[in-house]
Design an enzyme around this catalytic site. Structure first.
Site, PDB file in Angstrom:
ATOM      1  N   LYS A  42       0.818  -1.214   0.000  1.00  0.00           N
ATOM      2  CA  LYS A  42       0.000   0.000   0.000  1.00  0.00           C
ATOM      3  C   LYS A  42       0.850   1.262   0.000  1.00  0.00           C
ATOM      4  O   LYS A  42       0.332   2.344  -0.291  1.00  0.00           O
ATOM      5  CB  LYS A  42      -0.935  -0.006   1.205  1.00  0.00           C
ATOM      6  CG  LYS A  42      -0.250  -0.126   2.541  1.00  0.00           C
ATOM      7  CD  LYS A  42      -1.277  -0.415   3.625  1.00  0.00           C
ATOM      8  CE  LYS A  42      -0.615  -0.716   4.961  1.00  0.00           C
ATOM      9  NZ  LYS A  42      -1.586  -1.158   5.970  1.00  0.00           N
ATOM     10  N   ARG A  43       2.136   1.140   0.295  1.00  0.00           N
ATOM     11  CA  ARG A  43       2.995   2.320   0.265  1.00  0.00           C
ATOM     12  C   ARG A  43       3.284   2.772  -1.161  1.00  0.00           C
ATOM     13  O   ARG A  43       3.622   3.921  -1.401  1.00  0.00           O
ATOM     14  CB  ARG A  43       4.309   2.055   1.003  1.00  0.00           C
ATOM     15  CG  ARG A  43       4.134   1.886   2.500  1.00  0.00           C
ATOM     16  CD  ARG A  43       5.452   1.921   3.225  1.00  0.00           C
ATOM     17  NE  ARG A  43       5.259   1.852   4.669  1.00  0.00           N
ATOM     18  CZ  ARG A  43       6.231   1.977   5.556  1.00  0.00           C
ATOM     19  NH1 ARG A  43       7.459   2.202   5.136  1.00  0.00           N
ATOM     20  NH2 ARG A  43       5.993   1.907   6.834  1.00  0.00           N
TER      21      ARG A  43
END
Length: 492
Positions: A253-254
């Site tokens: 998700k980064r």
């Protein structure tokens, strides 16, 4: 033999595209063989599992068109389908392993375990702890047992040799037993770990084929050993390649939105997302890029899966979604899709109370409410120029908020306010000053509806995506800076 596959997600957060990817391939494999597809919920993590997360998993998979034959919501002959409701089953099987000498009670403290690992590391040995490493002096063992010390149940594992595991895609896999630790099977709170619950459930539910991510390859020897200890036949294993970011790193998700809810909220069509996930390491016999779920199930062949890490490319998904909109939706279908997406009474009903006190004419509504019907706001670095905060402070503030919001299990305004208050105190800012950059990041404007209400309505996925987008606009976070921020964050 009836082919039976399963997906077993943990309800500990937002529904992940990786879960949908594995579910899709399990469904297609089962349907290709006229078999059945099972969904069970692995909710043994009592601190992090929530009913809300479970419902999001069910809703998101159904939105993608992935239906199951048995599960917690539809029932079936092998229930219950939530692991939290199967505690007696696991306890019974753990006791069987103890009685047969295949498992043991371990009274070691966490401090002792850390010391053991440090010793092995210093000696240049594998960090895997074996039963003999964990053994206490017999007198000490009796003392701790008599005094009611907390304990876990661990499995016995070989110290030498090689474990061979057959994989449907990779052939024979060899794992050195020296790298396999004496796995915990039952935690001190009486709940099973994934490894025991997974094996027991797959056997009792008649699972014949296990298609799962390649991150579980190193766990396969433990599972094979448990099947042998119980005297059961092991399902056929198939370890699917992991989804990757465009830079080939593991999908995270980064670097990429990973929640199915994000893509739903952004206005992607479910059939486009399912189609794109089907292209992750697999292809139709005629190599066409656009195909339906029915097409995939009709032509599915697990041997067409490529082991090269499939790249989840948001630009490619966006292109495919546009193809679906232009080719498959006439005006009536497009209007219905828009209504289903955001122009429905339930969603608009949340927005109207936010804009009603602020409008004088109906034409005032869209400027005030536009961010509720948008994707990522059009913010630039100079959007934050009027704020009396340095860039590094802005980035830290937004990054800390993202991390705090990742811990929120119930996405409600009161809980969001509590997180904001905590961080405002940490940064020694008044609430208004702290929320000013958040306002811009989430709504794209310095003047709009209440930002906390907007966050509650937009939902966790879109809110965090917008905050991350603002961080990138401000220059992002380098690896060095990330380590420094993580250290500061842990001191909160």
């Amino acid at each position: 033999m009836t082919v039976r596959t399963r997906i077993a997600p943990s309800p500990t957060g937002d529904p992940h595209v990786g879960t949908a990817y594995i579910a899709l391939f399990n469904l297609c494999f089962a349907r290709q063989h006229g078999g059945q597809f099972v969904l069970r919920i692995e909710d043994t993590d009592r601190q992090r599992s929530t009913p809300e997360s479970e419902q999001m998993i069910l809703d998101s998979l159904r939105w993608l068109g992935l239906d199951w034959d048995e599960g917690p919501d539809v029932g079936g002959p092998h229930g219950p389908y939530r692991q939290s409701e199967r505690g007696d089953i696991y306890a019974e099987h753990a006791q069987q392993l103890l009685e047969r000498g295949h498992a043991f009670k371990c009274y070691r403290t966490s401090e002792e375990l850390d010391a053991l690992r440090d010793e092995r590391k210093a000696a240049g040995l594998h960090l895997a702890l074996k039963p003999q490493d964990l053994a206490l002096d017999p007198e000490e063992q009796r003392r701790r047992e008599a005094e009611g010390y907390p304990y876990v149940i661990r499995m016995n594992v070989p110290s030498e040799g090689v474990c061979e595991v057959d994989d449907m895609l990779r052939g024979r896999i060899e794992v050195d037993w020296a790298q396999v630790d004496a796995q915990i099977l039952m935690k001190s709170d009486g709940m099973p770990t994934y490894h025991l619950a997974n094996v027991v459930d797959d056997h009792l539910m008649g699972i014949t084929h296990v298609l799962r991510g390649e991150e579980w390859i190193n766990s396969a020897p433990k599972h094979k050993l448990l099947y042998e200890y119980f005297g059961w036949s092991m399902p056929q294993l198939c370890h699917m390649p992991l989804l990757r970011n465009p830079d080939k790193s593991k999908l995270s998700k980064r670097k990429n939105p990973t929640s199915i809810n994000y893509y739903r909220r952004m206005g992607f069509l479910p059939q486009a997302v399912t189609n794109y996930l089907g292209r992750m390491g697999w292809s139709m016999p005629d190599e066409r890029e656009k195909f339906s779920l029915d097409d995939m199930m009709a032509h599915f062949d697990i041997q067409r899966v490529s082991l090269g890490g499939p790249v989840f490319d948001l630009d490619k998904l966006t292109w495919l979604n546009g193809v679906y909109i232009r080719e498959d939706l006439d005006d009536a279908a497009l209007l219905k899709a828009l209504r289903d997406w955001a122009f429905n009474e339930a969603y608009i009903g949340q927005i109207l109370p936010q804009i009603r006190p602020r409008i004088s004419t109906l034409s005032d509504a869209m400027p005030l409410a536009g961010h509720f019907f948008a994707g990522l706001p059009d913010v630039r670095e100079d959007s934050f120029a009027d704020l009396d905060l340095e860039r590094d402070t802005l980035v830290a503030l937004l990054q800390f908020l993202v991390w705090r919001l990742e811990t929120v299990t119930r996405w409600e305004k009161e809980e969001l306010l509590a997180q904001v208050k905590l961080l405002a105190e940490h940064f020694e800012l008044k609430m208004k000053a702290f929320l000013a950059p958040v306002f811009i990041a989430v709504t794209g404007s310095a003047h709009s509806t209440s930002v906390l209400d907007a966050m509650a309505i937009l939902g966790s996925d879109m809110t965090r995506a917008r905050l991350r987008h603002a961080i990138e606009v401000l220059g992002g976070v380098s690896k060095k800076q990330a380590k420094r921020l993580e250290k500061q964050y842990r001191e909160l």
